[in-house]
Motif scaffolding. Structure first.
Motif, PDB file in Angstrom:
ATOM      1  N   ALA A  54      66.303 -58.506  96.345  1.00 48.40           N
ATOM      2  CA  ALA A  54      65.147 -59.170  96.935  1.00 48.40           C
ATOM      3  C   ALA A  54      64.871 -60.449  96.157  1.00 48.40           C
ATOM      4  O   ALA A  54      64.999 -60.486  94.937  1.00 48.40           O
ATOM      5  N   ALA A  55      64.501 -61.494  96.879  1.00 46.39           N
ATOM      6  CA  ALA A  55      64.120 -62.768  96.270  1.00 46.39           C
ATOM      7  C   ALA A  55      62.602 -62.877  96.319  1.00 46.39           C
ATOM      8  O   ALA A  55      62.018 -62.880  97.392  1.00 46.39           O
ATOM      9  N   ARG A  56      61.991 -62.951  95.176  1.00 43.09           N
ATOM     10  CA  ARG A  56      60.530 -63.047  95.110  1.00 43.09           C
ATOM     11  C   ARG A  56      60.048 -64.451  94.777  1.00 43.09           C
ATOM     12  O   ARG A  56      58.861 -64.719  94.865  1.00 43.09           O
ATOM     13  N   GLY A  57      60.950 -65.327  94.377  1.00 41.66           N
ATOM     14  CA  GLY A  57      60.536 -66.682  94.001  1.00 41.66           C
ATOM     15  C   GLY A  57      59.474 -66.598  92.916  1.00 41.66           C
ATOM     16  O   GLY A  57      59.566 -65.801  91.997  1.00 41.66           O
ATOM     17  N   GLY A  58      58.454 -67.402  93.037  1.00 39.25           N
ATOM     18  CA  GLY A  58      57.367 -67.401  92.063  1.00 39.25           C
ATOM     19  C   GLY A  58      56.128 -66.693  92.562  1.00 39.25           C
ATOM     20  O   GLY A  58      55.026 -66.930  92.076  1.00 39.25           O
ATOM     21  N   GLN A  59      56.286 -65.820  93.543  1.00 39.24           N
ATOM     22  CA  GLN A  59      55.135 -65.174  94.185  1.00 39.24           C
ATOM     23  C   GLN A  59      54.422 -64.161  93.313  1.00 39.24           C
ATOM     24  O   GLN A  59      53.237 -63.927  93.486  1.00 39.24           O
ATOM     25  N   THR A  60      55.137 -63.499  92.412  1.00 40.34           N
ATOM     26  CA  THR A  60      54.543 -62.434  91.613  1.00 40.34           C
ATOM     27  C   THR A  60      54.694 -62.789  90.138  1.00 40.34           C
ATOM     28  O   THR A  60      55.759 -62.621  89.565  1.00 40.34           O
ATOM     29  N   SER A  61      53.627 -63.275  89.549  1.00 45.32           N
ATOM     30  CA  SER A  61      53.705 -63.618  88.138  1.00 45.32           C
ATOM     31  C   SER A  61      53.793 -62.340  87.310  1.00 45.32           C
ATOM     32  O   SER A  61      53.378 -61.271  87.732  1.00 45.32           O
ATOM     33  N   TYR A  62      54.357 -62.475  86.128  1.00 44.72           N
ATOM     34  CA  TYR A  62      54.626 -61.307  85.294  1.00 44.72           C
ATOM     35  C   TYR A  62      53.345 -60.586  84.889  1.00 44.72           C
ATOM     36  O   TYR A  62      53.226 -59.402  85.049  1.00 44.72           O
ATOM     37  N   ALA A  63      52.396 -61.289  84.356  1.00 46.73           N
ATOM     38  CA  ALA A  63      51.161 -60.657  83.874  1.00 46.73           C
ATOM     39  C   ALA A  63      49.938 -61.302  84.511  1.00 46.73           C
ATOM     40  O   ALA A  63      48.863 -61.327  83.922  1.00 46.73           O
ATOM     41  N   GLY A  64      50.115 -61.841  85.722  1.00 48.45           N
ATOM     42  CA  GLY A  64      48.993 -62.480  86.403  1.00 48.45           C
ATOM     43  C   GLY A  64      48.683 -63.869  85.873  1.00 48.45           C
ATOM     44  O   GLY A  64      47.639 -64.434  86.180  1.00 48.45           O
ATOM     45  N   VAL A  65      49.602 -64.422  85.085  1.00 51.35           N
ATOM     46  CA  VAL A  65      49.390 -65.731  84.475  1.00 51.35           C
ATOM     47  C   VAL A  65      50.409 -66.709  85.059  1.00 51.35           C
ATOM     48  O   VAL A  65      51.612 -66.525  84.905  1.00 51.35           O
ATOM     49  N   LYS A  66      49.895 -67.741  85.731  1.00 46.89           N
ATOM     50  CA  LYS A  66      50.791 -68.748  86.284  1.00 46.89           C
ATOM     51  C   LYS A  66      51.432 -69.546  85.162  1.00 46.89           C
ATOM     52  O   LYS A  66      50.839 -69.750  84.113  1.00 46.89           O
ATOM     53  N   PHE A  67      52.643 -69.984  85.399  1.00 47.34           N
ATOM     54  CA  PHE A  67      53.395 -70.866  84.505  1.00 47.34           C
ATOM     55  C   PHE A  67      53.677 -70.234  83.142  1.00 47.34           C
ATOM     56  O   PHE A  67      53.872 -70.916  82.158  1.00 47.34           O
ATOM     57  N   ASP A  68      53.729 -68.928  83.094  1.00 44.95           N
ATOM     58  CA  ASP A  68      54.096 -68.186  81.889  1.00 44.95           C
ATOM     59  C   ASP A  68      55.624 -68.102  81.854  1.00 44.95           C
ATOM     60  O   ASP A  68      56.238 -67.798  82.876  1.00 44.95           O
ATOM     61  N   PRO A  69      56.264 -68.352  80.714  1.00 39.01           N
ATOM     62  CA  PRO A  69      57.731 -68.260  80.651  1.00 39.01           C
ATOM     63  C   PRO A  69      58.275 -66.894  81.069  1.00 39.01           C
ATOM     64  O   PRO A  69      59.414 -66.792  81.533  1.00 39.01           O
ATOM     65  N   ARG A  70      57.474 -65.838  80.939  1.00 33.75           N
ATOM     66  CA  ARG A  70      57.931 -64.500  81.331  1.00 33.75           C
ATOM     67  C   ARG A  70      58.072 -64.345  82.838  1.00 33.75           C
ATOM     68  O   ARG A  70      58.646 -63.366  83.319  1.00 33.75           O
ATOM     69  N   ASN A  71      57.566 -65.304  83.601  1.00 31.01           N
ATOM     70  CA  ASN A  71      57.700 -65.241  85.056  1.00 31.01           C
ATOM     71  C   ASN A  71      59.155 -65.375  85.499  1.00 31.01           C
ATOM     72  O   ASN A  71      59.523 -64.904  86.565  1.00 31.01           O
ATOM     73  N   GLU A  72      59.983 -66.003  84.691  1.00 32.81           N
ATOM     74  CA  GLU A  72      61.425 -66.125  84.961  1.00 32.81           C
ATOM     75  C   GLU A  72      62.073 -64.822  84.522  1.00 32.81           C
ATOM     76  O   GLU A  72      62.238 -64.580  83.323  1.00 32.81           O
ATOM     77  N   ARG A  73      62.447 -63.974  85.481  1.00 31.30           N
ATOM     78  CA  ARG A  73      62.956 -62.651  85.131  1.00 31.30           C
ATOM     79  C   ARG A  73      63.678 -62.024  86.311  1.00 31.30           C
ATOM     80  O   ARG A  73      63.594 -62.500  87.437  1.00 31.30           O
ATOM     81  N   VAL A  74      64.359 -60.911  86.014  1.00 35.38           N
ATOM     82  CA  VAL A  74      64.930 -60.036  87.036  1.00 35.38           C
ATOM     83  C   VAL A  74      64.331 -58.664  86.782  1.00 35.38           C
ATOM     84  O   VAL A  74      64.290 -58.194  85.651  1.00 35.38           O
ATOM     85  N   GLU A  75      63.831 -58.042  87.830  1.00 33.44           N
ATOM     86  CA  GLU A  75      63.277 -56.694  87.717  1.00 33.44           C
ATOM     87  C   GLU A  75      64.190 -55.721  88.450  1.00 33.44           C
ATOM     88  O   GLU A  75      64.630 -55.984  89.565  1.00 33.44           O
TER      89      GLU A  75
END
Length: 137
Positions: free
Chosen positions: A105-126
């Motif tokens: 599934a491709a989520r793009g930037g729709q779901t931030s890691y911890a609810g914080v926009k522009f956090d480096p942790r948003n770049e991930r694979v789950e």
């Protein structure tokens, strides 16, 4: 490069599912979907554990996530999809997991890691491991 197990309360997953997070930093080379040698090794090790326990799960969903998009800029679904696909390919070709048990599934930037926009942790694979439900007798 070890994955982090997320609490079930953080996402709306099926009961009993486990969600593992691999940060993109170090996993992929730069802003690409090309896996680093360390990223490949971590994924192969994870896939081998999954394969050893494959009687207890029914599907593995691989979700690619990118950084939150800035206003008036396109989502990066293409990068998140290709990254998820690269992980699935390693699971199948090097980890021995049957492709009919994998989904991406491709989520793009729709779901931030911890609810914080522009956090480096948003770049991930789950990696979401969905366990087989036992049928009633």
């Amino acid at each position: 490069m070890r994955p982090l197990l997320l609490s079930p309360a953080q996402r709306n997953d099926p009961p009993g599912a486990q969600r593992w997070v691999f940060r993109s930093q170090g996993m992929f080379q730069g802003n690409t979907a090309k896996l680093s040698p360390a990223g490949q090794a971590a994924l192969v090790a994870f896939a081998r554990v999954l394969r050893a326990e494959q009687v207890s799960w029914k599907r593995v969903r691989i979700e690619g996530h990118t950084q939150t998009s800035r206003p008036n800029t396109p989502e990066r679904w293409d990068l998140s999809a290709v990254r998820a696909s690269a992980v699935a390919e390693v699971f199948y070709l090097r980890g021995g997991i049957s492709p009919n048990r994998l989904a991406i599934a491709a989520r793009g930037g729709q779901t931030s890691y911890a609810g914080v926009k522009f956090d480096p942790r948003n770049e991930r694979v789950e990696i979401v491991v969905e366990y087989a439900q036992k049928s009633a007798p």
